[in-house]
Scaffold this motif. Structure first.
Motif, PDB file in Angstrom:
ATOM      1  N   HIS A 123      20.179  76.955  43.922  1.00  0.00           N
ATOM      2  CA  HIS A 123      21.093  76.207  44.770  1.00  0.00           C
ATOM      3  C   HIS A 123      20.780  76.500  46.226  1.00  0.00           C
ATOM      4  O   HIS A 123      20.118  77.486  46.552  1.00  0.00           O
ATOM      5  CB  HIS A 123      22.555  76.517  44.446  1.00  0.00           C
ATOM      6  CG  HIS A 123      22.896  77.969  44.447  1.00  0.00           C
ATOM      7  ND1 HIS A 123      22.600  78.799  43.394  1.00  0.00           N
ATOM      8  CD2 HIS A 123      23.523  78.736  45.362  1.00  0.00           C
ATOM      9  CE1 HIS A 123      23.034  80.014  43.653  1.00  0.00           C
ATOM     10  NE2 HIS A 123      23.596  80.004  44.847  1.00  0.00           N
ATOM     11  N   ALA A 124      21.229  75.615  47.079  1.00  0.00           N
ATOM     12  CA  ALA A 124      20.914  75.731  48.492  1.00  0.00           C
ATOM     13  C   ALA A 124      22.175  75.523  49.307  1.00  0.00           C
ATOM     14  O   ALA A 124      23.034  74.733  48.944  1.00  0.00           O
ATOM     15  CB  ALA A 124      19.873  74.685  48.884  1.00  0.00           C
ATOM     16  N   LEU A 125      22.259  76.231  50.418  1.00  0.00           N
ATOM     17  CA  LEU A 125      23.366  76.072  51.339  1.00  0.00           C
ATOM     18  C   LEU A 125      22.816  75.612  52.674  1.00  0.00           C
ATOM     19  O   LEU A 125      21.962  76.275  53.269  1.00  0.00           O
ATOM     20  CB  LEU A 125      24.104  77.404  51.512  1.00  0.00           C
ATOM     21  CG  LEU A 125      25.239  77.421  52.534  1.00  0.00           C
ATOM     22  CD1 LEU A 125      26.361  76.496  52.075  1.00  0.00           C
ATOM     23  CD2 LEU A 125      25.755  78.835  52.717  1.00  0.00           C
ATOM     24  N   GLU A 126      23.260  74.469  53.140  1.00  0.00           N
ATOM     25  CA  GLU A 126      22.834  73.964  54.433  1.00  0.00           C
ATOM     26  C   GLU A 126      23.745  74.577  55.490  1.00  0.00           C
ATOM     27  O   GLU A 126      24.880  74.166  55.684  1.00  0.00           O
ATOM     28  CB  GLU A 126      22.925  72.437  54.445  1.00  0.00           C
ATOM     29  CG  GLU A 126      22.330  71.802  55.685  1.00  0.00           C
ATOM     30  CD  GLU A 126      22.423  70.289  55.620  1.00  0.00           C
ATOM     31  OE1 GLU A 126      22.456  69.682  56.690  1.00  0.00           O
ATOM     32  OE2 GLU A 126      22.473  69.738  54.511  1.00  0.00           O
TER      33      GLU A 126
ATOM     34  N   SER B  90      27.281  73.282  56.598  1.00  0.00           N
ATOM     35  CA  SER B  90      28.014  73.826  55.452  1.00  0.00           C
ATOM     36  C   SER B  90      28.130  72.814  54.317  1.00  0.00           C
ATOM     37  O   SER B  90      29.124  72.760  53.611  1.00  0.00           O
ATOM     38  CB  SER B  90      29.417  74.296  55.887  1.00  0.00           C
ATOM     39  OG  SER B  90      29.320  75.297  56.856  1.00  0.00           O
ATOM     40  N   LYS B  91      27.112  72.025  54.140  1.00  0.00           N
ATOM     41  CA  LYS B  91      27.134  70.989  53.101  1.00  0.00           C
ATOM     42  C   LYS B  91      26.024  71.269  52.106  1.00  0.00           C
ATOM     43  O   LYS B  91      24.863  71.368  52.467  1.00  0.00           O
ATOM     44  CB  LYS B  91      26.932  69.619  53.745  1.00  0.00           C
ATOM     45  CG  LYS B  91      26.819  68.467  52.758  1.00  0.00           C
ATOM     46  CD  LYS B  91      26.609  67.179  53.531  1.00  0.00           C
ATOM     47  CE  LYS B  91      25.518  66.362  52.884  1.00  0.00           C
ATOM     48  NZ  LYS B  91      25.255  65.128  53.630  1.00  0.00           N
ATOM     49  N   LYS B  92      26.365  71.381  50.851  1.00  0.00           N
ATOM     50  CA  LYS B  92      25.359  71.634  49.828  1.00  0.00           C
ATOM     51  C   LYS B  92      24.576  70.360  49.533  1.00  0.00           C
ATOM     52  O   LYS B  92      25.099  69.257  49.601  1.00  0.00           O
ATOM     53  CB  LYS B  92      26.019  72.140  48.548  1.00  0.00           C
ATOM     54  CG  LYS B  92      26.564  73.555  48.663  1.00  0.00           C
ATOM     55  CD  LYS B  92      27.083  74.035  47.330  1.00  0.00           C
ATOM     56  CE  LYS B  92      27.592  75.468  47.452  1.00  0.00           C
ATOM     57  NZ  LYS B  92      28.112  75.973  46.164  1.00  0.00           N
ATOM     58  N   GLN B  93      23.322  70.570  49.175  1.00  0.00           N
ATOM     59  CA  GLN B  93      22.486  69.434  48.785  1.00  0.00           C
ATOM     60  C   GLN B  93      21.702  69.846  47.557  1.00  0.00           C
ATOM     61  O   GLN B  93      20.926  70.802  47.594  1.00  0.00           O
ATOM     62  CB  GLN B  93      21.529  69.060  49.930  1.00  0.00           C
ATOM     63  CG  GLN B  93      20.637  67.876  49.602  1.00  0.00           C
ATOM     64  CD  GLN B  93      19.624  67.599  50.703  1.00  0.00           C
ATOM     65  OE1 GLN B  93      18.442  67.469  50.430  1.00  0.00           O
ATOM     66  NE2 GLN B  93      20.073  67.524  51.925  1.00  0.00           N
ATOM     67  N   GLU B  94      21.909  69.175  46.465  1.00  0.00           N
ATOM     68  CA  GLU B  94      21.157  69.481  45.260  1.00  0.00           C
ATOM     69  C   GLU B  94      19.714  69.002  45.437  1.00  0.00           C
ATOM     70  O   GLU B  94      19.471  67.945  46.002  1.00  0.00           O
ATOM     71  CB  GLU B  94      21.788  68.793  44.050  1.00  0.00           C
ATOM     72  CG  GLU B  94      23.146  69.354  43.672  1.00  0.00           C
ATOM     73  CD  GLU B  94      23.076  70.829  43.330  1.00  0.00           C
ATOM     74  OE1 GLU B  94      22.083  71.250  42.694  1.00  0.00           O
ATOM     75  OE2 GLU B  94      24.002  71.570  43.713  1.00  0.00           O
TER      76      GLU B  94
ATOM     77  N   TRP C 216      18.477  76.444  56.857  1.00  0.00           N
ATOM     78  CA  TRP C 216      18.818  76.444  55.433  1.00  0.00           C
ATOM     79  C   TRP C 216      18.693  77.858  54.886  1.00  0.00           C
ATOM     80  O   TRP C 216      17.751  78.581  55.203  1.00  0.00           O
ATOM     81  CB  TRP C 216      17.865  75.534  54.654  1.00  0.00           C
ATOM     82  CG  TRP C 216      18.045  74.079  54.932  1.00  0.00           C
ATOM     83  CD1 TRP C 216      17.884  73.428  56.112  1.00  0.00           C
ATOM     84  CD2 TRP C 216      18.435  73.097  53.981  1.00  0.00           C
ATOM     85  NE1 TRP C 216      18.142  72.089  55.963  1.00  0.00           N
ATOM     86  CE2 TRP C 216      18.481  71.861  54.659  1.00  0.00           C
ATOM     87  CE3 TRP C 216      18.743  73.133  52.628  1.00  0.00           C
ATOM     88  CZ2 TRP C 216      18.826  70.676  54.037  1.00  0.00           C
ATOM     89  CZ3 TRP C 216      19.083  71.954  51.990  1.00  0.00           C
ATOM     90  CH2 TRP C 216      19.132  70.732  52.699  1.00  0.00           C
TER      91      TRP C 216
ATOM     92  N   PHE D 122      18.689  79.859  51.104  1.00  0.00           N
ATOM     93  CA  PHE D 122      18.533  79.601  49.670  1.00  0.00           C
ATOM     94  C   PHE D 122      18.814  80.853  48.866  1.00  0.00           C
ATOM     95  O   PHE D 122      18.494  81.967  49.286  1.00  0.00           O
ATOM     96  CB  PHE D 122      17.111  79.136  49.364  1.00  0.00           C
ATOM     97  CG  PHE D 122      16.757  77.826  49.996  1.00  0.00           C
ATOM     98  CD1 PHE D 122      16.963  76.633  49.326  1.00  0.00           C
ATOM     99  CD2 PHE D 122      16.229  77.777  51.278  1.00  0.00           C
ATOM    100  CE1 PHE D 122      16.636  75.432  49.902  1.00  0.00           C
ATOM    101  CE2 PHE D 122      15.893  76.574  51.861  1.00  0.00           C
ATOM    102  CZ  PHE D 122      16.105  75.390  51.175  1.00  0.00           C
TER     103      PHE D 122
ATOM    104  N   SER E 163      18.125  82.098  44.830  1.00  0.00           N
ATOM    105  CA  SER E 163      17.566  81.729  43.533  1.00  0.00           C
ATOM    106  C   SER E 163      16.839  82.902  42.922  1.00  0.00           C
ATOM    107  O   SER E 163      16.293  83.738  43.624  1.00  0.00           O
ATOM    108  CB  SER E 163      16.594  80.566  43.678  1.00  0.00           C
ATOM    109  OG  SER E 163      15.948  80.318  42.455  1.00  0.00           O
TER     110      SER E 163
END
Length: 759
Positions: A713-716, A720-724, A748, A750, A752
């Motif tokens: 998953h990633a956190l912008e 503060s908006k996630k993007q799959e 960004w 990340f 994982s």
């Protein structure tokens, strides 16, 4: 997630592990080769320190102090000067009371300040010196650390010509508190180089001894006594009044608040080191990286002239005239700057290439038969559009090799201003030459009439040429949105990139291998094959087609040229690009081998400084240089090896730790990738526990993953908006690629367990 410290104190502690400590006087100062004494510099003024404790000599040169000689000769006695960088002069601090004293030099990387300590019974001297980061100033602070008065002879000197048939003008004078010397070259119609060194800090009571090329002053320091000196250098190619200019600068320095110049110097070096840094836990690889970055900062600066082959000159007779050799040597030092986020330090290189561009266009149209459009460069050029080695060695590839660094800068920054103002004129000229020179036969583009690297007997489709030309046109295609060529031009570029002749290959000992050219027919152990991998065209990379990887692997294995000469960096970069097994362990052993051998061979007896310090040296020398059998500043380009062991991006996506030893922790901050991303990452205890990426220009961010994972998953951070991620199949070697869309200046972060490692 663990935190990667990014404060200056943390970086200073890493740098302190790699200060240059010299416990014996250097062997190769002066030398026509790469000096082994402490090196100071600011990208214009260069200084190398040589001599035993009783005769410490600071050799001063400027990157733009070149002779205008006639002809070009290599390693043979000659009368007269050829076109080359030469020494201006220097400062010597001498004391017979220090004969036999202990020798200790400590060059602090964090501040570029050299502390010299010499001790013998009751006599002792401490010197603290620096070449200022912002001024052409050598600062010297002397202190008597002994128990008795110390008599010192200070000598400011201009280099005296070694050849009686080639005397260059010098002058010396002293007005009581300031001494100066000058040196200049002849007026042969193209340029005259003039330079002056002013030594400030004398007293009117000290009676100088003045000759035509030196000023000597005897001083005495009481126990604990000190003396501060400043040697300021001005001049260069076509300089008019260097003495007057130097005096004006010294007057401005005296008017500044005390300590301001040192404060600004220290801040410059802090800013330099914070551009990008890494923590490998210490050791040889880390030392190689930091030492090489230091040397490149000492010898290159935007707006200044590029250094010669061996950095600061200590001799009037550098090998190969210290020229800009365009079939590897001049390009190589800069090739690690882009991933190190120090691309602006390559501007002296760009200027040298662009200054010669008009002459290269003339040579293509007037000297070739048939005439060609575009850029045609000889092997050896110099600054200001001059030619030094007017020889092609049957190669047509010098211009396309010269373009590699322009392309790297453009691909790593996506800077439209750099492309339009700096790179485009050269790139279009090189493209014009090769679109006209290539032969189109049976749907393929072929190269005829160009030799592989310095090997003039193989002329058809050499691996050397094919790799460089394919890399060039594939890179142009990536840059089409910024270059905006017309549709027909873009179509030709793409056709060449897609349909260039196949690499010539054969069998050797039952294995598939690359060969030098189609008209070679057999495998030979030549480093000309390395261009297929570095800079390469992506055919033999880690994630490439299995048959190409097999061909590349066996070629590198059978070449076995890890120890060869000044281009050893090339061999290791080729291996890193292909994922060669255990290559970083091999490199570490290579650089840790500190065995050295020096041997001297007399040249012209009239030229006492023109000895040959040949022999060999594999490892990092105490002054942080890697000489490696005639190698010069190009060995500092090996920072690219370290960077690409940690992070690669040339495949179109980010690949983390592709050839790193996964049993070793590593951290890096602000390594730069193609696509203009700055990456910060920590690898701890076998996994990535921090990955942060800044997207400078926006666009697609692609990251190779070992397997598709629900845990990814990633956190912008910026919004503060996630993007799959969108997923794409990875290269044939396996894995998948996670793709995100970014905007300019987004950061960004990340998390994982699966973005990490090569399988």
């Amino acid at each position: 997630m663990s935190h990667i410290p990014s404060d200056w104190q943390s970086v200073q502690s890493i740098l302190a592990r790699h200060d240059a400590i010299l416990l014996d006087p250097p062997h190769m100062v002066p030398t026509p080769d790469y000096p082994d004494g402490p090196i100071l510099g600011n990208g214009d003024l260069g200084c190398v320190v040589g001599g035993p404790p009783e005769n410490q000599t600071f050799y001063l040169s400027k990157n733009d102090f070149w002779t205008d000689g006639t002809g070009w000769q290599t390693n043979e006695p000659y009368s007269g000067y050829v076109v080359s960088p030469i020494v201006i002069g220097g400062v010597t601090v001498a004391s017979t009371e220090l004969i036999g004293a202990s020798y200790h030099q400590d060059l602090a990387l964090s501040s570029a300040i050299l502390t010299s300590t010499f001790r013998k019974e009751n006599a002792g001297l401490k010197m603290v010196s620096r070449v200022d980061a912002n001024l052409n100033l050598l600062s010297l602070a002397l202190k008597n650390t002994g128990n008795e008065p110390l008599k010192i002879t200070l000598c400011l000197w201009a280099k005296k010509s070694d050849d009686p048939d080639a005397i260059l003008p010098t002058e010396a004078s002293c007005d009581g508190e300031t001494a100066f010397v000058t040196r200049s070259t002849w007026d042969r119609g193209r340029w005259v180089s003039r330079a002056a060194i002013l030594l400030d800090g004398l007293t009117a009571a000290e009676a100088p001894q003045v000759t035509d090329a030196a000023v000597k002053v005897e001083i005495s320091l009481a126990p604990g006594g000190s003396r501060d000196l400043m040697a300021y250098c001005d001049g260069g190619m076509d300089a008019k009044e260097p003495v007057a200019q130097a005096r004006q600068t010294l007057e401005k320095l005296h008017a500044q608040p005390a300590g301001l110049a040192l404060q600004q110097h220290s801040k410059w070096w802090e800013n330099f080191w914070m551009l990008a840094w890494l923590d490998l836990g210490g050791g040889t690889l880390e030392r190689f990286w930091y030492g090489s970055q230091y040397l490149l900062a000492c010898t290159n600066r935007a707006g200044k002239t590029a250094p010669g082959l061996f950095g600061p000159a200590t001799s009037d007779h550098p090998r190969w005239n210290g020229d800009y050799h365009l079939n590897y040597n001049f390009e190589q030092p800069y090739q690690g700057l882009y991933s190190s986020n120090r691309q602006d330090f390559a501007h002296p290189y760009y200027q040298a290439i662009l200054d010669f561009l008009p002459e290269s266009l003339r040579r293509a149209s007037e000297d070739l038969d048939p005439a060609q459009k575009g850029a045609y460069y000889p092997v050896g050029i110099g600054p200001a559009g001059i030619v030094v080695a007017d020889d092609y060695m049957s190669q047509k590839s010098c211009s396309v090799f010269a373009a590699v660094n322009f392309l790297s800068h453009a691909l790593h920054t996506l800077d439209p201003d750099f492309l339009s103002r700096t790179a485009a004129p050269l790139l279009y000229a090189v493209a014009d030459f090769w679109t006209g020179f290539l032969k189109h036969e049976h749907g393929r583009w072929h190269i005829e009439g160009s030799a592989a690297h310095e090997h003039g007997d193989h002329f058809r489709n050499s691996t050397w040429d094919l790799a460089l030309v394919k890399h060039f046109f594939k890179s142009l295609i990536k840059l089409i949105p910024l270059l905006s060529p017309d549709a027909q031009t873009a179509s030709v570029w793409k056709d060449i990139a897609d349909n260039l002749a196949e690499y010539p290959a054969s069998e050797f000992d039952g294995y598939p291998v690359l060969v030098e050219s189609e008209d070679c027919g057999r495998f030979s152990r030549t480093h000309s094959l390395y261009t297929a991998f570095w800079p390469g065209s992506g055919d033999f990379v880690i994630g490439g087609q299995s048959e190409n990887r097999t061909l590349g692997f066996h070629t590198l294995r059978l070449l076995e040229l890890w120890d060869q000469g000044n281009s050893f960096v090339w061999a290791y970069m080729a291996a890193v690009r292909t994922g060669y097994p255990h290559i970083m362990n091999r490199l570490e052993e290579h650089l840790a081998d500190t065995r050295m051998r020096y041997w001297m061979k007399e040249g012209d007896p009239r030229n006492p400084d023109r000895y040959f310090g040949a022999g060999w040296c594999r490892g990092i020398r105490p002054n942080l240089t890697v000489w490696h059998t005639l190698g010069g500043l190009e060995t500092a380009g090996g920072t690219a090896i370290i960077n690409e062991s940690l992070l690669q991006s040339h495949e179109g996506f980010l690949r983390l730790f592709p050839v790193w030893d996964l049993n070793r922790d590593a951290k890096f901050v602000n390594l730069r990738t193609e696509g203009a991303f700055l990456v910060q990452c920590a690898f701890t205890a076998g996994k990535i526990d921090q990955l942060m990426i800044t997207s400078e220009r926006g666009g697609k961010l692609a990251i190779w993953c070992s397997a598709r994972s629900e845990d990814f998953h990633a956190l912008e951070i910026a919004s503060s908006k996630k993007q799959e991620p969108a997923w794409s199949d990875g290269p044939p070697a396996g894995g998948v690629v996670a793709i995100f869309q970014t905007r300019p200046n987004e950061i960004w972060e990340f998390v994982s367990a699966n973005i990490l490692l090569p399988t």
